[in-house]
Design a protein around this motif. Structure first.
Motif, PDB file in Angstrom:
ATOM      1  N   GLU A 129      91.150 -29.085 -36.867  1.00  0.00           N
ATOM      2  CA  GLU A 129      91.562 -27.995 -35.980  1.00  0.00           C
ATOM      3  C   GLU A 129      92.824 -27.288 -36.462  1.00  0.00           C
ATOM      4  O   GLU A 129      93.548 -27.794 -37.318  1.00  0.00           O
ATOM      5  CB  GLU A 129      91.793 -28.524 -34.555  1.00  0.00           C
ATOM      6  CG  GLU A 129      93.141 -29.211 -34.310  1.00  0.00           C
ATOM      7  CD  GLU A 129      93.181 -30.639 -34.761  1.00  0.00           C
ATOM      8  OE1 GLU A 129      92.203 -31.133 -35.338  1.00  0.00           O
ATOM      9  OE2 GLU A 129      94.221 -31.283 -34.567  1.00  0.00           O
ATOM     10  N   ARG A 130      93.030 -26.084 -35.854  1.00  0.00           N
ATOM     11  CA  ARG A 130      94.296 -25.356 -36.025  1.00  0.00           C
ATOM     12  C   ARG A 130      94.809 -25.048 -34.619  1.00  0.00           C
ATOM     13  O   ARG A 130      94.043 -24.625 -33.753  1.00  0.00           O
ATOM     14  CB  ARG A 130      94.080 -24.038 -36.782  1.00  0.00           C
ATOM     15  CG  ARG A 130      93.671 -24.190 -38.249  1.00  0.00           C
ATOM     16  CD  ARG A 130      93.640 -22.847 -38.952  1.00  0.00           C
ATOM     17  NE  ARG A 130      92.497 -22.049 -38.535  1.00  0.00           N
ATOM     18  CZ  ARG A 130      91.364 -21.933 -39.220  1.00  0.00           C
ATOM     19  NH1 ARG A 130      91.220 -22.581 -40.373  1.00  0.00           N
ATOM     20  NH2 ARG A 130      90.360 -21.206 -38.789  1.00  0.00           N
ATOM     21  N   GLU A 131      96.075 -25.295 -34.418  1.00  0.00           N
ATOM     22  CA  GLU A 131      96.716 -24.973 -33.127  1.00  0.00           C
ATOM     23  C   GLU A 131      97.250 -23.549 -33.226  1.00  0.00           C
ATOM     24  O   GLU A 131      98.031 -23.241 -34.113  1.00  0.00           O
ATOM     25  CB  GLU A 131      97.863 -25.938 -32.909  1.00  0.00           C
ATOM     26  CG  GLU A 131      98.901 -25.512 -31.900  1.00  0.00           C
ATOM     27  CD  GLU A 131      98.597 -26.012 -30.495  1.00  0.00           C
ATOM     28  OE1 GLU A 131      98.581 -27.235 -30.317  1.00  0.00           O
ATOM     29  OE2 GLU A 131      98.385 -25.172 -29.613  1.00  0.00           O
ATOM     30  N   CYS A 132      96.784 -22.669 -32.332  1.00  0.00           N
ATOM     31  CA  CYS A 132      97.184 -21.241 -32.441  1.00  0.00           C
ATOM     32  C   CYS A 132      97.746 -20.731 -31.124  1.00  0.00           C
ATOM     33  O   CYS A 132      97.550 -19.566 -30.766  1.00  0.00           O
ATOM     34  CB  CYS A 132      95.978 -20.394 -32.831  1.00  0.00           C
ATOM     35  SG  CYS A 132      95.191 -20.927 -34.317  1.00  0.00           S
ATOM     36  N   SER A 133      98.398 -21.597 -30.376  1.00  0.00           N
ATOM     37  CA  SER A 133      98.832 -21.205 -29.027  1.00  0.00           C
ATOM     38  C   SER A 133     100.015 -20.250 -29.032  1.00  0.00           C
ATOM     39  O   SER A 133     100.220 -19.528 -28.076  1.00  0.00           O
ATOM     40  CB  SER A 133      99.200 -22.450 -28.214  1.00  0.00           C
ATOM     41  OG  SER A 133      98.078 -23.301 -28.128  1.00  0.00           O
ATOM     42  N   VAL A 134     100.831 -20.270 -30.088  1.00  0.00           N
ATOM     43  CA  VAL A 134     102.006 -19.391 -30.087  1.00  0.00           C
ATOM     44  C   VAL A 134     101.552 -17.988 -30.476  1.00  0.00           C
ATOM     45  O   VAL A 134     101.348 -17.673 -31.647  1.00  0.00           O
ATOM     46  CB  VAL A 134     103.100 -19.901 -31.041  1.00  0.00           C
ATOM     47  CG1 VAL A 134     104.301 -18.942 -31.017  1.00  0.00           C
ATOM     48  CG2 VAL A 134     103.551 -21.305 -30.643  1.00  0.00           C
ATOM     49  N   GLN A 135     101.310 -17.181 -29.444  1.00  0.00           N
ATOM     50  CA  GLN A 135     100.777 -15.843 -29.645  1.00  0.00           C
ATOM     51  C   GLN A 135     101.631 -14.850 -28.861  1.00  0.00           C
ATOM     52  O   GLN A 135     102.278 -15.234 -27.904  1.00  0.00           O
ATOM     53  CB  GLN A 135      99.352 -15.717 -29.107  1.00  0.00           C
ATOM     54  CG  GLN A 135      98.395 -16.777 -29.575  1.00  0.00           C
ATOM     55  CD  GLN A 135      96.958 -16.444 -29.193  1.00  0.00           C
ATOM     56  OE1 GLN A 135      96.623 -15.352 -28.710  1.00  0.00           O
ATOM     57  NE2 GLN A 135      96.082 -17.385 -29.452  1.00  0.00           N
ATOM     58  N   ARG A 136     101.591 -13.601 -29.315  1.00  0.00           N
ATOM     59  CA  ARG A 136     102.255 -12.550 -28.547  1.00  0.00           C
ATOM     60  C   ARG A 136     101.233 -11.459 -28.345  1.00  0.00           C
ATOM     61  O   ARG A 136     100.697 -10.928 -29.306  1.00  0.00           O
ATOM     62  CB  ARG A 136     103.449 -12.005 -29.342  1.00  0.00           C
ATOM     63  CG  ARG A 136     104.513 -11.346 -28.475  1.00  0.00           C
ATOM     64  CD  ARG A 136     105.552 -10.691 -29.342  1.00  0.00           C
ATOM     65  NE  ARG A 136     104.962  -9.641 -30.150  1.00  0.00           N
ATOM     66  CZ  ARG A 136     104.666  -8.422 -29.694  1.00  0.00           C
ATOM     67  NH1 ARG A 136     104.902  -8.123 -28.445  1.00  0.00           N
ATOM     68  NH2 ARG A 136     104.129  -7.518 -30.458  1.00  0.00           N
ATOM     69  N   ARG A 137     100.889 -11.193 -27.115  1.00  0.00           N
ATOM     70  CA  ARG A 137      99.850 -10.196 -26.789  1.00  0.00           C
ATOM     71  C   ARG A 137      98.603 -10.424 -27.642  1.00  0.00           C
ATOM     72  O   ARG A 137      98.131  -9.517 -28.326  1.00  0.00           O
ATOM     73  CB  ARG A 137     100.388  -8.783 -27.015  1.00  0.00           C
ATOM     74  CG  ARG A 137     101.452  -8.435 -25.991  1.00  0.00           C
ATOM     75  CD  ARG A 137     101.700  -6.945 -25.909  1.00  0.00           C
ATOM     76  NE  ARG A 137     102.961  -6.680 -25.214  1.00  0.00           N
ATOM     77  CZ  ARG A 137     103.785  -5.679 -25.566  1.00  0.00           C
ATOM     78  NH1 ARG A 137     103.476  -4.901 -26.578  1.00  0.00           N
ATOM     79  NH2 ARG A 137     104.915  -5.500 -24.922  1.00  0.00           N
ATOM     80  N   HIS A 138      98.099 -11.642 -27.640  1.00  0.00           N
ATOM     81  CA  HIS A 138      96.875 -12.022 -28.354  1.00  0.00           C
ATOM     82  C   HIS A 138      96.987 -11.877 -29.866  1.00  0.00           C
ATOM     83  O   HIS A 138      95.996 -11.929 -30.568  1.00  0.00           O
ATOM     84  CB  HIS A 138      95.664 -11.227 -27.844  1.00  0.00           C
ATOM     85  CG  HIS A 138      95.396 -11.491 -26.402  1.00  0.00           C
ATOM     86  ND1 HIS A 138      94.952 -12.703 -25.941  1.00  0.00           N
ATOM     87  CD2 HIS A 138      95.559 -10.706 -25.317  1.00  0.00           C
ATOM     88  CE1 HIS A 138      94.849 -12.643 -24.622  1.00  0.00           C
ATOM     89  NE2 HIS A 138      95.212 -11.463 -24.221  1.00  0.00           N
TER      90      HIS A 138
END
Ligand code: MV4
Length: 497
Positions: free
Chosen positions: A225-234
Motif C-alpha cells: 500500500e501507499r498512504e496518501c492521506s496528506v492532501q490539500r483540496r484532493h
C-alpha cells in the motif's frame, strides 16, 4: 518492442524514458512549443513538436500522437499519467493503429472510469464497500430513503467523477433536494454524465491505495500500500509506503482485496486500487485508477521493483517474473510533491524562471523532476516541479532523510512548497502517524511558515522526532502518545489565533 513514444511531458516523460533506455529501447518524445527546450525532449532519441502550448492543442491530441507514432515506426505508446492516460478512446485508437498501448485494455479503463461500474464489478467479488445506494439514484425520494437507511451525514458522488470532483456532503434530509439537484447538474456539466450515487460519509478516513500489476495470463499481484492521506483540496502532498497504521494482517487483507478488484475487470498492467480506512482500520473500496500514479516511486523504493519496466514487459507479452510471496517490503519511503505554488498565498501557482536550481543528492534521496536551472516554468501545465523521495531502513530514517533533502534543495526564482513540506514532515501528528485526510485543513496555517516561527517549528520537530525515535525503539505506551499530543504546540498556538 524496439521504440516507444511517451505521450507526456515533464518528470514522468523523463522517468519512463530512463527505464526504456535501460531496456535498450529507443524513445520518441512529443512536445508542445512551450516545451521545446525541456529535458525530456533532449533526452529522447527522437522528438516531434505536436502543437501549441495549450494541452488541447498538443498533449491531448490523440490523433496527432498516433500519426507521429506511425510515421516513426513506434511499437508502443506509454501515456504516463494525466492527459490521455485514462482515455479509453485513445487506447483504442492506438491499438487500431497497430501500436501497443502500454497500459490496461480499453474495457478496463471504461469500467473503472465509471465509479458505479467499478462498484458493480467489485461487488461480485465481495470487496468491502461503504454502505450506500445499490446503483445510481434518480429521485430525491430514493435519496431520502437511502439516507434514512444508512444515516447522515451522507455523500452524493458523481459516477463519472473522481479525485473528489463532484462530491457533496449532505448532513440531513432537509438539505437533500437542493444538494441532489446541484450534484446532478454539476456532474452533467463536468463529466457529461449526470448519474450520481450515495454513500455513508466516513468522517475521519485515511486514504490508502494499493499498487497492483496484472499480466496477459491472468496473474495479478499487489505491491503493498501507499498512504496518501496528506492532501490539500484532493491534491496529494505527501505519500509514503508502507502506511504507518496497518497491521500485517490488515496489510495482507487490503492487498488481497486490491488483487480481487483487479480480477473483477481482468486487469492488465499497472493499476492502483483506492480505499478509505476508518479509525477501526476497516477498509472500503473507493475506486480504481487505471494508470501509473504520480506517487509510484515510494512503492518502487520499498519493493525494488521498477514499475515502468514491468509495464513495458507486460505490454511485450511477458509473464510476471515474480510471485506474490516473493514481493517483500524493505525499508520505508516518503515522497514530497514539490509544487511551484505559494503556500503563503493559498497555494497560488507561481510562474517564473528557475534562476537557481540545485537538486539534493546522497544516500536514500531520489528526485524525479523535469526541469533544469535557467528554465521557465510554463503556465500551461500542472505546477508540480519535482517529486522528492526519502528512503530509509524505517519511517524515522526516511523522514529525516527527506527533511535533510528539503534543506539541501536549492530553488530560487519561483515560490514553492518545500517549506510547507517541512512543516508537514515535522508536525507531531505526522511523525506519530496520528493523521487522516483532514490533516492539512486541521493543522496548517500559513503563519506557521513565516520565519519567526522557524525556531519554534524546529523545537517542536526535535521533540516529535525524539519521541517518535523513542517510540520506534521501545513499545508504545499511551502516555508517550499523550506526550506527543502535549507537545503539539501548533494546536495551542493556532487555537489562540
Ligand atoms: C469518501 C470519503 C468519505 N466517505 N467517501 C475523495 C476523492 C475520491 N478518491 C473519494 N474521496 C473520498 N470519498 C465516503 N463515503 C472521503 C474521501 C476523501 C476526501 C474527502 C474530502 C476531502 C479530502 C479527501 C481526501 C481523500 C479522500
Amino acid at each position: 518492442m524496439k521504440k516507444i513514444l511517451v505521450a507526456n511531458r515533464g518528470e514522468i516523460a523523463l522517468r519512463v524514458m530512463k527505464s526504456a533506455r535501460e531496456m535498450g529501447i529507443k524513445t520518441v518524445a512529443v512536445y508542445s512549443e512551450a516545451d521545446r527546450n525541456s529535458p525530456h525532449v533532449r533526452y529522447a532519441d527522437e522528438a516531434v513538436c505536436i502543437g501549441a502550448a495549450p494541452s488541447k492543442e498538443s498533449y491531448l491530441c490523440g490523433e496527432k500522437i498516433v500519426a507521429v507514432a506511425k510515421s516513426l515506426g513506434v511499437d508502443g505508446i506509454h501515456p504516463g499519467y494525466g492527459f490521455l492516460s485514462e482515455n479509453a478512446a485513445f487506447a483504442k485508437l492506438v491499438e487500431e493503429a497497430g501500436v501497443t498501448f502500454i497500459g490496461p485494455t480499453p474495457d478496463s479503463i471504461e469500467i473503472m472510469g465509471s465509479k458505479l461500474a467499478a462498484k458493480e464489478a467489485a461487488k461480485k467479488f465481495n470487496i468491502p464497500m461503504v454502505p450506500g445506494s445499490e446503483g445510481a439514484i434518480n429521485t430525491v425520494e430514493e435519496a431520502k430513503q437511502i439516507g434514512a437507511e444508512i444515516g447522515y451525514p451522507i455523500l452524493i458522488k458523481a459516477s463519472a467523477g473522481g479525485g473528489g470532483k463532484g462530491m457533496r456532503v449532505v448532513n440531513n434530509a432537509g438539505e437533500l433536494e437542493e444538494q441532489m439537484q446541484r450534484a446532478q447538474s454539476e456532474a452533467l456539466n463536468s463529466f457529461g454524465d449526470s448519474s450520481v450515487f450515495i454513500e455513508k460519509y466516513v468522517g475521519s478516513p485515511k486514504h490508502i491505495e494499493v499498487q497492483i500489476l496484472g499480466d496477459n495470463y491472468g496473474n495479478i499481484v499487489h505491491l503493498f500500500e501507499r498512504e496518501c492521506s496528506v492532501q490539500r483540496r484532493h491534491q496529494k502532498v505527501v505519500e509514503e509506503a508502507p502506511s504507518s497504521c496497518l497491521t500485517p494482517e490488515k496489510r495482507k487483507a487490503i492487498g488481497e482485496a486490491a488483487v480481487m478488484v483487479g480480477k473483477s475487470c481482468a486487469y492488465i498492467g499497472a493499476g492502483t486500487v483506492e480505499f478509505l480506512v476508518d479509525e477501526q482500520l476497516n477498509f472500503y473500496f473507493l475506486e480504481m485508477n487505471t494508470r501509473l500514479q504520480v506517487e509510484h516511486p515510494v512503492t518502487e523504493m520499498i519493493t525494488g521493483i521498477d514499475l515502468v519496466k514491468e509495464q513495458i514487459k507486460i505490454a511485450r507479452g511477458e509473464k510476471l517474473s515474480f510471485k506474490q510471496e516473493e514481493i517483500e517490503i524493505r525499508g520505508h519511503a516518503v515522497e514530497l510533491r514539490v509544487y511551484a505554488e505559494d503556500p503563503l498565498n493559498n497555494f497560488l501557482p507561481d510562474i517564473g524562471k528557475l534562476q537557481q536550481y540545485k537538486k539534493p543528492e546522497g544516500p536514500g534521496v531520489r528526485v524525479d523532476d523535469g526541469y533544469e536551472e535557467g528554465m521557465e516554468i510554463p503556465i500551461y501545465y500542472d505546477p508540480m516541479l519535482a517529486k522528492l523521495i526519502g528512503y530509509g531502513k524505517d519511517r524515522s530514517e526516511a523522514i529525516s532523510r527527506l527533511l535533510r533533502a528539503i534543506q539541501d534543495y536549492k530553488i530560487v526564482g519561483v515560490k514553492n512548497t518545500l517549506r510547507f513540506g517541512q512543516f508537514v514532515l515535522q508536525h507531531p501528528n505526522f511523525v506519530s502517524g496520528e493523521f487522516d485526510t483532514h490533516f492539512v485543513g486541521k493543522h496548517y496555517n500559513p503563519e506557521l511558515l513565516n520565519s519567526e516561527n522557524e525556531d519554534e517549528m524546529n523545537i517542536a520537530a526535535w521533540i516529535a522526532a525524539h519521541l517518535y525515535t523513542k517510540k520506534s525503539n521501545t513499545t508504545t505506551t499511551a502516555n508517550q502518545k499523550l506526550s506527543v499530543r502535549k507537545t503539539d504546540w501548533y494546536k495551542n498556538r493556532s487555537s489562540h489565533r
